[in-house]
Scaffold this active site. Sequence first.
Site, PDB file in Angstrom:
ATOM      1  N   HIS A   1      29.710 -48.170 -13.252  1.00  0.00           N
ATOM      2  CA  HIS A   1      29.709 -46.958 -14.146  1.00  0.00           C
ATOM      3  C   HIS A   1      30.552 -47.074 -15.600  1.00  0.00           C
ATOM      4  O   HIS A   1      30.474 -46.319 -16.149  1.00  0.00           O
ATOM      5  CB  HIS A   1      30.335 -45.853 -13.530  1.00  0.00           C
ATOM      6  CG  HIS A   1      29.486 -45.265 -12.386  1.00  0.00           C
ATOM      7  ND1 HIS A   1      29.832 -45.511 -11.061  1.00  0.00           N
ATOM      8  CD2 HIS A   1      28.426 -44.452 -12.457  1.00  0.00           C
ATOM      9  CE1 HIS A   1      28.922 -44.849 -10.293  1.00  0.00           C
ATOM     10  NE2 HIS A   1      27.884 -44.208 -11.166  1.00  0.00           N
TER      11      HIS A   1
ATOM     12  N   ASN B   1      20.634 -36.512 -12.328  1.00  0.00           N
ATOM     13  CA  ASN B   1      20.950 -37.017 -13.578  1.00  0.00           C
ATOM     14  C   ASN B   1      19.702 -36.873 -14.681  1.00  0.00           C
ATOM     15  O   ASN B   1      18.559 -36.636 -13.991  1.00  0.00           O
ATOM     16  CB  ASN B   1      21.515 -38.521 -13.497  1.00  0.00           C
ATOM     17  CG  ASN B   1      22.293 -38.925 -14.785  1.00  0.00           C
ATOM     18  OD1 ASN B   1      22.564 -38.231 -15.583  1.00  0.00           O
ATOM     19  ND2 ASN B   1      22.482 -40.326 -14.971  1.00  0.00           N
TER      20      ASN B   1
ATOM     21  N   ARG C   1      22.510 -34.895  -6.350  1.00  0.00           N
ATOM     22  CA  ARG C   1      23.013 -34.726  -7.522  1.00  0.00           C
ATOM     23  C   ARG C   1      21.831 -35.033  -8.537  1.00  0.00           C
ATOM     24  O   ARG C   1      20.954 -35.645  -8.186  1.00  0.00           O
ATOM     25  CB  ARG C   1      24.266 -35.507  -8.003  1.00  0.00           C
ATOM     26  CG  ARG C   1      24.123 -36.973  -8.380  1.00  0.00           C
ATOM     27  CD  ARG C   1      25.487 -37.482  -9.050  1.00  0.00           C
ATOM     28  NE  ARG C   1      25.769 -37.062 -10.490  1.00  0.00           N
ATOM     29  CZ  ARG C   1      25.391 -37.484 -11.387  1.00  0.00           C
ATOM     30  NH1 ARG C   1      24.823 -38.769 -11.382  1.00  0.00           N
ATOM     31  NH2 ARG C   1      25.690 -37.132 -12.601  1.00  0.00           N
TER      32      ARG C   1
ATOM     33  N   TYR D   1      24.477 -42.423 -25.852  1.00  0.00           N
ATOM     34  CA  TYR D   1      24.402 -43.281 -24.578  1.00  0.00           C
ATOM     35  C   TYR D   1      22.920 -43.120 -23.984  1.00  0.00           C
ATOM     36  O   TYR D   1      22.567 -43.975 -23.390  1.00  0.00           O
ATOM     37  CB  TYR D   1      25.402 -42.630 -23.790  1.00  0.00           C
ATOM     38  CG  TYR D   1      25.349 -43.185 -22.189  1.00  0.00           C
ATOM     39  CD1 TYR D   1      25.525 -44.594 -21.947  1.00  0.00           C
ATOM     40  CD2 TYR D   1      24.956 -42.344 -21.045  1.00  0.00           C
ATOM     41  CE1 TYR D   1      25.540 -44.985 -20.777  1.00  0.00           C
ATOM     42  CE2 TYR D   1      24.882 -42.818 -20.010  1.00  0.00           C
ATOM     43  CZ  TYR D   1      25.208 -44.366 -19.978  1.00  0.00           C
ATOM     44  OH  TYR D   1      24.833 -44.819 -18.688  1.00  0.00           O
TER      45      TYR D   1
END
Lengths: 351, 315
Positions: free
Chosen positions: A194, A226, A224, A317
């Site tokens: 990460h 993303n 989750r 990013y």
Amino acid sequence: MTLAFKPAETFRKDFTYRNSEAGILRFPFPFAEDTYMYSVNIEPHLPGGPSPAYDHAFDVDEHYVAECKERAIVLAEDPNRCKVLPHMTEAQWDTLELIMESFAKDYPEHFSLQKNGTRWSWENRPLGLKDSFTFGDLSSLPYEPFEYITRQAQGDFTLQDQRDNNLFVDGGMVTTQADWSLEFDIGMTFHEWHGPVPLAHQLGVFDRALKFLLRLQYGQPVRRLNWTMTINPRLDTSPENYPVWGPDRNTVTPENVAQKVHLRVELQTLFRLPRSNAILFGIRCYLASVAELARVEKWRKRLHRVLRDLPPELEDYKGLTRYRKLVVDYLAPFDDGAPLSRGPQPDQTIL
Amino acid sequence: MSGPKLNLRVRSIEPLSPLLKRFELEMADGGEVPPFGPGAHLRFNLQGDHQRWKNAYSLVTPPTERRRYAVIVRRVEHSRGGSAFMHETVKPGQILEASVPANLFPVSQIARKHLLISGGIGITPFLSYLAAFKSKAAGYELHHFCRAKEAEIFGHLLRDHESSRIHIHAGTEFNLSSVLSSQPLGTHLYTCGPEGLMDLVLDTARTHGWPASKLHSESFGSAHMGGAPFIAILKRSGAEIAVREDQTLLEAIEEAGFEPTNLCRGGACGECLTRVLEGEPEHRDHYLDEGERASNCSIMICVSRAKTNRIVLDL
């Protein structure tokens, strides 16, 4: 709902991938609020939620056959996209069992699994596969078990070994990734792989997420979401192939922005595997063009607000710098600024 | 999160000794039991006439066995009642509720050799280890400590495994230092049994330079024994709970009708971590680090108690 697969869809060259209207409405839209920031947004992976994409352990949708074909193309060009370290053999069988049992239970019209002790028979009707093998015997399958089953599943998968109070990414099948490389990351610890993510380290997100995941229990998977954005419906945006897709970012114009720019959502699932005590990490990629999402009133307004106010570190990013403004300009006229309901659900059942 | 539950029918009960019984269990619906790995345990919800217990027992069946599970239960002398219930009340055919297997004591996947040191009933997680090592032809060495009168029983439990790798020590001389200082590189050490044995094994290993990453232990039994009674106050509801000397803080809270998050019930997993607002905990867990213990701000309610007469919890 019976699934009508679209086996001829492509994720490269002529990019014929499209979502049906039902496909748009079941898109796992990731924004519950008008702003976005990193958080430990992990919840139990239980059936139900704002999209039918959450109804099963592994979601199978209209793109299933085409995505499996796309995976086969990537692997033929670059076999290193699937790698598993030698100590993860038990985890390979765990993965095969979990996916086969889930598919057979959740989609009985498409998949079946017959067990007679360790003699197993697997039928995958959409892909026209029928194999009998001995569970635990590597020589009885045409590929190693992890590769065998993940060639028949949508989305990427990695295997994490748990040791020294850490998770090590010691295996994976990665052909539909948002610009990260399994070959580069394999063997890394949780914080190492990460490493490139901005802001979240300082927020303590990874420390807390790791502590949580070390305690993940068998039978209690979590999930989750993303997200990022991708030009053209291209699944393989890998560092290895950067020269192929990187330049696409310069091709966005005000005229083609809605068709070319896609919201890329990852439904990430984490399962504790029973025999190996490893963790299976599923990274299921969903793509929808801005034009498709703009057909949902709430989503076109919310997407506009999120992208308009995105922190610059995240824009950088996620690689949106060159075209974020074009998307915001395209969506702005649709947004009257009216308050939107909380949660990501589309708030409409037809388009 | 409490997780999915299994309904298990007691298939048979085999007395191994006056204090040990082996229970075989199968799915009440006739299906396969969920898979598990070496070192996994089942947590049972035992329902007596007036009391409930949640006791965890290691699975002793080979992990490849999908038709049934087995556990071995020692009747604990100063029992909180769960093991006595298993020994005296549970009968073949009865249905018991258990959680799906959880594993807080898994084997290392990268070990070159496994060195196992157990005491008494602490052998149970190693019975599934040995079955797994056998099928993978992994290198191992087991040292088991027990009382002289029980040596035969444990010998019987270990009869199916290579006798050259199994060493039962029932009061005979044993040089722990020599065993721990003569292992090949890449060996992982696992210990399970009474606290005193595990502490001795782990301390000796550290003295001989074993890195923490190669040391694994699972506590059994004594950690959650009782202690002096005290009063726990749950701040959010205002409930005032008397914790008796023969029950844990968590059990007393559950008896009062609350269901705080918990998992291992042995002070290892961290799931039941609770903030302490007033009072001083008596830490008995394996989860909090030195700093966290000293701050007295947190308590693992499954095993720890209070040094003070009163403790106020953020629950």
